[in-house]
Design a protein around this motif. Sequence first.
Motif, mmCIF file in Angstrom:
data_model
loop_
_atom_site.group_PDB
_atom_site.id
_atom_site.type_symbol
_atom_site.label_atom_id
_atom_site.label_comp_id
_atom_site.label_asym_id
_atom_site.label_seq_id
_atom_site.Cartn_x
_atom_site.Cartn_y
_atom_site.Cartn_z
ATOM 1 N N GLY A 220 0.909 -1.244 0.051
ATOM 2 C CA GLY A 220 0.036 0.116 0.067
ATOM 3 C C GLY A 220 0.880 1.198 -0.112
ATOM 4 O O GLY A 220 0.259 2.348 0.008
ATOM 5 N N ALA A 221 2.178 1.260 0.014
ATOM 6 C CA ALA A 221 3.123 2.364 0.062
ATOM 7 C C ALA A 221 3.496 2.871 -1.470
ATOM 8 O O ALA A 221 3.910 1.842 -2.245
ATOM 9 N N PHE A 222 3.261 4.090 -1.881
ATOM 10 C CA PHE A 222 3.675 4.539 -3.276
ATOM 11 C C PHE A 222 4.240 5.954 -3.270
ATOM 12 O O PHE A 222 4.040 6.616 -4.075
ATOM 13 N N MET A 223 4.942 6.154 -2.106
ATOM 14 C CA MET A 223 5.560 7.437 -1.906
ATOM 15 C C MET A 223 6.602 7.720 -2.808
ATOM 16 O O MET A 223 6.913 8.509 -3.813
ATOM 17 N N GLY A 446 8.639 4.633 9.640
ATOM 18 C CA GLY A 446 8.608 3.769 8.364
ATOM 19 C C GLY A 446 8.803 4.706 7.269
ATOM 20 O O GLY A 446 9.483 5.650 7.244
ATOM 21 N N SER A 447 8.337 4.250 6.053
ATOM 22 C CA SER A 447 8.572 4.703 4.776
ATOM 23 C C SER A 447 7.575 5.747 4.565
ATOM 24 O O SER A 447 7.141 6.705 3.759
ATOM 25 N N GLY A 448 6.443 5.750 5.156
ATOM 26 C CA GLY A 448 5.312 6.505 5.193
ATOM 27 C C GLY A 448 3.842 5.803 4.977
ATOM 28 O O GLY A 448 2.929 6.713 4.460
ATOM 29 N N GLY A 449 3.702 4.628 5.113
ATOM 30 C CA GLY A 449 2.358 3.978 5.046
ATOM 31 C C GLY A 449 1.412 4.348 6.196
ATOM 32 O O GLY A 449 1.963 4.409 7.227
#
Length: 639
Positions: A220-223, A446-449
């Motif tokens: 679900g992460a796509f930043m 985290g990476s932003g999820g």
Amino acid sequence: MNRLRSIDDLGTLREKLYLEYEQAETSSIKVCCGTGCSAAGGLEVAEAFSKEIEKQGRNIQVVGTGCQGWCEKGPLVLLEPQDIFYQRVTPFDVPQIMDLTISRGRAIERFFYPRSDTGERIRRREDIPFYQKQLRIILRNCGRINPTSIYDYIRVGGYEALTRVLSSMSPEEVIDTIKKSQLRGRGGAGFSTGVKWELCRAQKGKVKYLICNGDEGDPGAFMDRSVLEGDPHSVIEGMIIAAYAIGHVSEGFIYVRAEYPLAVTNLGLALYQAEQLGLLGKDILGSGFDFSIEIKRGAGAFVCGESTAMMYSIEGRRGMPRQTPPRSVEAGLWDKPTVLNNVKTFANVPVIINRGADWYASIGTERSKGTQVFALTGKVKNTGLIELPMGTTIREIVYDIGEGILDDKRCKAAQIGGPSGGCIPEELFDTPIDFDSLQSIGAMMGSGGLVVMDESDCMVEIARFFLSFTQKESCGKCPPCRIGTYLMLETLNRIVEGNGKPGDIEFLEDMGNMIKATSLCGLGQSAPNPVLTSIRYFRDEYEAHIEDKYCPTKACKALGTYRIVNEACILCGMCEEVCEKEAVVSERQRYYIDEADCDRCGRCLQVCPVDCILYRGQPVSAEIVGTESSLAPSSKENR
């Protein structure tokens, strides 16, 4: 494309591009062509506009931009200079937009976004709740420029920071500026970027390497993908500045997974354009500084997001973490001093150089400066890509930007930080989002999820889902992660299947804490987070699964039973109609549910007009009290 020989040449080119743009007096139609909107038909919309403009002989520029953020409402179209923002446009709508809006100046309200609370239709993008609180620094050019044109990037100020660095700043001054800005790595760990660069610069030797981590594997992460798709030159410029500051770095790598074809394509084109123009390669802008960048495609292994595993992968070896120290800045890629930063970290660098460290440090909290990009997903009304100042609360994200929960259900929790993050209950939503505050409640940046959950989500199943991901993606090198996550997942599987037993919760806590304390790499150390935080904040759900053998949210189909209270049943037959398994049986003017066939989907419960279907664990109200004799038989043998 003529090669730029000096810093002055770049300045002249920028001025020329800007004047040409201002004097052209053309309208522009900016169509989001990022992965999300492309999947919804964005490319077809852009093509339809181009054909219609050509047919009419109009002087209008169609710009296929990167991600504009609001993926759920795509394809998105921004009309300039009218400042009109349309959502969910299809190719069939293009002739009408050209006729009414472009030719006659009439806005079409059905393409405006209606507020979820008042129904008011909003014309300007900046007035939509989804965008109002955002501060776009990392995403500053996404949705604004054509990512396949280096000239578009230069026109809006691209590579200006590079000229400033090469013309008037020493490497030490660049590092000092980054340190003063207090920029922390956006890959998840949050280590000081300036300190990392300084440590690597201090290493002796003539060969050093620079790596950009674009291996974004969180569900679900796509930043990072969106930045590489929509503004690849910002990352390239940040890397060139970093290489100059660290010293003795002539080669860099961007590691991006092959599952991101648009990101790889746009990034490859950007690198080619930068080389052709003299911004990469030998003697950049006549400064004597040499630096080149190569794309390395990952095969999709989640563990390769860990720095040492990524370096092994770039070297052609199996991607597996190694013991530290030595740290990467001492002995990284091919045992040479190496700096590895995230896509979003590099994208911040040109802005800091241009606007100053003090400006950047004025944004955010005391120890977490700047902004963070989140992929807002889940049971929230507005989903998509957002960028907010550090210190924004989870509640602001969910209720102001997201405009609340779908179907106006009760919000239950938010999973922050991807599969290695934590499940935060709604009562803690006033916690500011920054590196330290999230750690204090058991989560991580985290990476932003950021996944939002409502009252229908089972936290035991959520924890099981995230742990199943990290367990499958474990490289298997260290026993705590390899064996520990397997044992935890096995226990969670038993619990959701109705076979939980006393002591399971304590076992999960002990095993999770052991894995965190003894795993080799950061991925293994954070793998138990979803389980530990869900136990910490939703222990009652675990106890219900284990002790009472039912799932309070009715999400775990192996648990619980459905019964029809005959005294309250009005024999409407709706439950029988919706049951795909034919588990609802009609017999002698009554209905009952055959447990052998029931898959516990809950459809009968949802359609019953008099609430006479009860799920085990749901209290029986005084109006529909039934006895065991009134409940249906549970086997076809009793029909």
